[in-house]
Design a protein around this motif. Sequence first.
Motif, PDB file in Angstrom:
ATOM      1  N   LEU A  44       0.941  -1.279  -0.133  1.00 50.48           N
ATOM      2  CA  LEU A  44      -0.011  -0.096  -0.222  1.00 50.48           C
ATOM      3  C   LEU A  44       0.764   1.377  -0.123  1.00 50.48           C
ATOM      4  O   LEU A  44       0.755   2.119  -0.802  1.00 50.48           O
ATOM      5  N   GLY A  48      -1.676   3.145  -1.565  1.00 43.35           N
ATOM      6  CA  GLY A  48      -2.786   2.478  -2.381  1.00 43.35           C
ATOM      7  C   GLY A  48      -2.129   1.387  -3.260  1.00 43.35           C
ATOM      8  O   GLY A  48      -1.071   1.709  -3.664  1.00 43.35           O
ATOM      9  N   THR A  49      -3.073   0.586  -3.457  1.00 45.40           N
ATOM     10  CA  THR A  49      -2.658  -0.511  -4.602  1.00 45.40           C
ATOM     11  C   THR A  49      -2.666   0.119  -6.000  1.00 45.40           C
ATOM     12  O   THR A  49      -1.880  -0.403  -6.867  1.00 45.40           O
ATOM     13  N   ARG A  55      -2.277   6.861  -7.028  1.00 44.67           N
ATOM     14  CA  ARG A  55      -2.788   7.874  -6.105  1.00 44.67           C
ATOM     15  C   ARG A  55      -2.438   9.304  -6.579  1.00 44.67           C
ATOM     16  O   ARG A  55      -3.020  10.336  -6.396  1.00 44.67           O
ATOM     17  N   ASN A  78      -0.147   0.911  -8.478  1.00 42.71           N
ATOM     18  CA  ASN A  78       0.835   2.285  -7.688  1.00 42.71           C
ATOM     19  C   ASN A  78       2.182   1.866  -7.588  1.00 42.71           C
ATOM     20  O   ASN A  78       2.447   1.147  -6.663  1.00 42.71           O
ATOM     21  N   GLN A  90       4.395   4.251  -4.357  1.00 43.51           N
ATOM     22  CA  GLN A  90       4.054   4.134  -2.813  1.00 43.51           C
ATOM     23  C   GLN A  90       4.477   5.097  -2.069  1.00 43.51           C
ATOM     24  O   GLN A  90       4.288   5.494  -0.960  1.00 43.51           O
TER      25      GLN A  90
END
Length: 179
Positions: A29, A38-39, A42, A55, A58
């Motif tokens: 994440l 987040g996976t 973002r 993502n 990260q």
Amino acid sequence: MSAVVAVSRSATHTFTKPAQRSIRLLTGLGVEGDAHAGTTVRHRSRVAKDPTRPNLRQVHLISQELLGELGELGYRVGPGELGENVTTSGLDLVALPTDTLLVFPGGAAVRVTGLRNPCHQINRFRPGLLGQVIGRDDRGEVVRRAGIMGVVVQGGEIRPGDTITVELPTAPHSPLVVV
């Protein structure tokens, strides 16, 4: 010795991230409580293009050495001010190969995915700064120095002062590209 100088996070999409006493990485994440965790992507520009993409950004890391160089050029920049989560020392981040593993004493591990592609927001933060973190080499190739991105492969806590163990991937190594 490679070490953590500072850790930062922001729950909102701010350019600068406030320093913290520690941050917690969550497997798959990113940084707990950070807007970029987040996976799937973002970062606003990437969400606008395709919100279903994985993502690969990260965790953002940048070196204190770069911040020092910028300071010598008249651009005073502190840890977290360029949006990074982890400010390091003693490690040439942009020279690492793709898939390098960065391991921290609290158990956290980050797999390096690529280079940060600095954007125009840097010039809003400090006019002219973009030209200091992106340029061209002697062959005319673009050189990006605004840090690297990674994904969390093992969760854990990171604090200033933590050492960083570097585990290189199996050769042949692939140079970092923009993610």
